[in-house]
Design an enzyme around this catalytic site. Sequence first.
Site, PDB file in Angstrom:
ATOM      1  N   LYS A  11       6.967 -27.748  -8.780  1.00  0.00           N
ATOM      2  CA  LYS A  11       7.428 -28.056  -7.416  1.00  0.00           C
ATOM      3  C   LYS A  11       6.326 -27.716  -6.412  1.00  0.00           C
ATOM      4  CE  LYS A  11       8.130 -23.812  -5.381  1.00  0.00           C
ATOM      5  NZ  LYS A  11       7.150 -23.214  -4.613  1.00  0.00           N
ATOM      6  N   ASP A 137      14.434 -19.193  -7.480  1.00  0.00           N
ATOM      7  CA  ASP A 137      14.030 -20.612  -7.497  1.00  0.00           C
ATOM      8  C   ASP A 137      14.634 -21.387  -8.671  1.00  0.00           C
ATOM      9  OD1 ASP A 137      12.476 -20.449  -5.256  1.00  0.00           O
ATOM     10  OD2 ASP A 137      10.553 -20.353  -6.313  1.00  0.00           O
TER      11      ASP A 137
END
Length: 286
Positions: A11, A137
């Site tokens: 990401k 996350d």
Amino acid sequence: MTHTTIKSYAKINLGLDVLDTLPDGYHSLKMIMQTISLHDTLYFEKRKKPSIILKANLPYLPTNEKNIVYQAIRLFKETMKIYDGIFCTITKHIPVAAGMAGGSGNAAAALKAMDLLYGTHLTTEQLCEMGVKLGADVPYCITGGTALAEGIGDILTPLPSPPRAKVLIVKPSVSVSTGEVYKNLRLDESTVHPDIDSCISAIKEGSLKKLCDNLGNVLEDVTVSLHPVISEIKTKMKELGANGTLMSGSGPTVFGLFEDDTAAQTAFEYYSGSDFGKSTFLCDFT
Ligand code: ATP
């Protein structure tokens, strides 16, 4: 099913703001998360013996309980009362400790693979509930795509895909300690916060120009003051035609967004031939 192979995507943060420091040492965040095509590949196989065996293609990556994949498999086994063993190989391409949630993504991939292997059909919500125990996350990495992440990063609101762009990733070979970056972050009236809401409207309007004008990461100045090379990479990327550049997470990875594929390819070749060659990737949003 006895085995499965799963991709674990990296990401980047198109926006990252820290709103507050929480009493438990966590931070209240407002981030725009985006998965890109750069990925690790993880293979999982059921074994009769109850142990968890990991193998990785990087000698410095732990293969014991320090590896977040090990922790994810163990957590899934304990929660779902599974007594089999698991053999897993991790082929890493995502730079480690780079601000690209490589470890969190691998943990998310492990939970998804275990759910598939054991036919437990957990909902995304149930997987996220398990995932947040491994890292803030991990829930985002379970869903992937484009999302606004708030709270400690685990309160997710899906967003539409951003306008098409090539994403050039360059990771300088400096080590960044996330703890040190947060320790050096001063949150007061003088803090320049990125405009996350404008970033969101740029995505909704499909305007790459507006998105590039509003890319922002409140941690960037802190990490740049420790590692000026980040700012040098950003300047050069812009010279090479990037419409916008930003540091991802707490760094040190820098990404550039390019509207023009040819400029992106030329910039990729420039960095591939430089000292950063091994940590340069040309990607797409996923
Ligand atoms: P984040 O953006 O979530 O902070 P990061 O990209 O900065 O993540 P990671 O690549 O997740 O950092 O690695 C952080 C640490 O976790 C490293 O020191 C590494 O040794 C350890 N680690 C444990 N398991 C893994 C894994 N499967 N992949 C990568 N790192 C792992």
